[in-house]
Scaffold this active site. Structure first.
Site, PDB file in Angstrom:
ATOM      1  N   HIS A 185     -50.692   0.294 -53.767  1.00 46.80           N
ATOM      2  CA  HIS A 185     -50.652  -0.767 -54.791  1.00 46.80           C
ATOM      3  C   HIS A 185     -50.152  -0.268 -56.137  1.00 46.80           C
ATOM      4  O   HIS A 185     -50.478  -0.853 -57.171  1.00 46.80           O
ATOM      5  CB  HIS A 185     -52.050  -1.378 -54.938  1.00 46.80           C
ATOM      6  CG  HIS A 185     -52.097  -2.857 -54.714  1.00 46.80           C
ATOM      7  ND1 HIS A 185     -52.773  -3.720 -55.555  1.00 46.80           N
ATOM      8  CD2 HIS A 185     -51.548  -3.633 -53.752  1.00 46.80           C
ATOM      9  CE1 HIS A 185     -52.648  -4.956 -55.114  1.00 46.80           C
ATOM     10  NE2 HIS A 185     -51.901  -4.939 -54.020  1.00 46.80           N
ATOM     11  N   HIS A 285     -42.881  -8.577 -47.166  1.00 43.51           N
ATOM     12  CA  HIS A 285     -44.215  -8.656 -47.753  1.00 43.51           C
ATOM     13  C   HIS A 285     -44.700 -10.098 -47.670  1.00 43.51           C
ATOM     14  O   HIS A 285     -43.980 -11.017 -48.033  1.00 43.51           O
ATOM     15  CB  HIS A 285     -44.121  -8.206 -49.214  1.00 43.51           C
ATOM     16  CG  HIS A 285     -45.394  -8.243 -49.974  1.00 43.51           C
ATOM     17  ND1 HIS A 285     -45.685  -9.222 -50.906  1.00 43.51           N
ATOM     18  CD2 HIS A 285     -46.461  -7.412 -49.974  1.00 43.51           C
ATOM     19  CE1 HIS A 285     -46.863  -8.988 -51.440  1.00 43.51           C
ATOM     20  NE2 HIS A 285     -47.367  -7.896 -50.901  1.00 43.51           N
TER      21      HIS A 285
END
Length: 382
Positions: A185, A285
């Site tokens: 992340h 994604h």
């Protein structure tokens, strides 16, 4: 045929849908959103409506270029997400008019199925292992989990050990029966990423995602040079021009454009082709809703380099609605052995429950990602 109206619906858990109506009654659906910035993207959608009302929805390429270029200032997460959702809806309309799924309009299938992977939440190794066991019971064997919590620019060995310990216990519990990627992340600095990657190598993760932020993309080739683990990134890149730079620099093994952030189907198909030219895999994604997932699947089924597809069923963000709660044709999204099959209905292939959308949009929350801070009080990457 002319575009007559564009309506947006902010929805739980953190999604936004849009509907494009035409004078011939054909409707297209899209999903434009930046998680925690839905209202801002919504405003951008309605600004773009000035370019769209009264225009022919079949001219997708021209309308895309108008939205991208006519305003002089361009790009970035907000505008490209607004364009993405509009683009999805235009493809949905085109497919419905021509009575064909979008993948058929793009040249037809290159595969018969695509592997899906599932997110696994949990803060403790035992919770992660329990989550994997439950998902294996419904056919998944490929997963993604958070690689670490917040980490300082130069952090201590305890933080490294905590991240590695979780991965070690997962590999010990399941051996080679499962595969898993680790999503950092962008929480990790380049110096700490070097340390973590070295420590994680023995456990053979399928990939490491966003080991550093996209703003530090110059480190991707440097990190890749020191590891055999594939490095993935792309959810915070928003056009082929941003992907061009990272492809040219090297280092990424997997590109992860988001079909609701990076200009939609039109732009992401170009990004997929660019990746193939560099022998880089594609894994869109998609921790979002059903329209975004449908758009991803159409790209997967026409892109030879697509390797697997993220989906949000059961993801820890889904509070107030699940992946298929707004979909009537749920059976078309069913998986067989952890694989999606092509969506075969015209357009995107999603039959939206509009009444439910309207009802839940009346009380949609303004989702915000958590604000994390380090022990010293400074803001941490979430």
């Amino acid at each position: 045929m002319k575009i007559t109206h564009i309506t947006t619906y902010r929805l739980p858990p953190r999604w936004m849908f849009l509907k494009i109506e035409t004078d011939e009654g054909v409707v297209g659906w899209g999903e434009p959103v930046i998680e925690s910035r839905a209202r801002t993207v919504e405003a951008a959608v309605h600004e773009f409506a000035d370019y769209l009302i009264g225009k022919d929805p079949a001219r997708i390429n021209d309308l895309w270029q108008v939205m991208y270029r006519a305003g002089f200032y361009r790009g970035g997460p907000i505008m490209m997400s607004a364009i993405a959702g509009i683009d999805q809806a235009l493809w949905d309309i085109k497919g419905k008019v021509l009575n064909a799924p979008v993948w058929q309009l793009m040249g037809g299938l290159v595969r018969d199925k695509i592997k899906a992977y599932s997110w696994v939440g949990g803060d403790r190794p035992a919770d992660v292992i329990d989550g994997i066991e439950k998902l294996r019971g419904i056919g998944f064997d490929t997963f993604k989990l958070n690689g670490c919590e917040e980490m300082g620019v130069i952090d201590n060995s305890r933080a490294v050990d905590a991240a590695v310990n979780t991965v070690a216990q997962i590999r010990e519990a399941f051996g080679s029966e499962i595969e898993f990627g680790l999503d950092f992340h962008g929480r990790v600095s380049a110096p700490m990423a070097k340390v973590l990657i070295k420590e994680l190598e023995p456990y053979r993760p399928l990939f490491i995602e966003e080991p550093v932020l996209a703003e530090q993309a110059e480190y991707y080739p440097r990190l890749a040079a020191q590891t055999h683990i594939p490095i993935a990134a792309g959810e915070r890149m928003f056009s082929r021009f941003e992907f061009k730079r990272v492809l040219d620099a090297g280092g990424l093994a997997i590109l992860q454009p988001d079909l609701s952030h990076a200009g939609g189907i039109t732009e992401c198909y170009k990004i997929a082709g660019m990746a193939e030219a560099y022998d880089v895999a594609l894994a869109p994604h998609c921790p979002l809703g059903p329209i975004a997932l449908a758009a991803c699947l159409h790209i997967d089924f026409v892109s030879r380099n697509a390797v697997f597809q993220e989906q949000s069923m059961g993801i820890h963000y889904n509070k107030g609605a699940e992946l298929l709660d707004f979909v009537k044709n749920k059976e078309d999204f069913s998986m067989d052995g952890g694989f999606f099959k092509p969506l075969t209905k015209p357009g995107l292939g999603v039959d939206i429950d509009e009444a439910r959308v309207i009802e839940l949009s009346k009380s949609a929350p303004d989702w915000r990602n958590p604000l994390w801070r380090h022990a010293d009080g400074s803001v941490a990457e979430w």
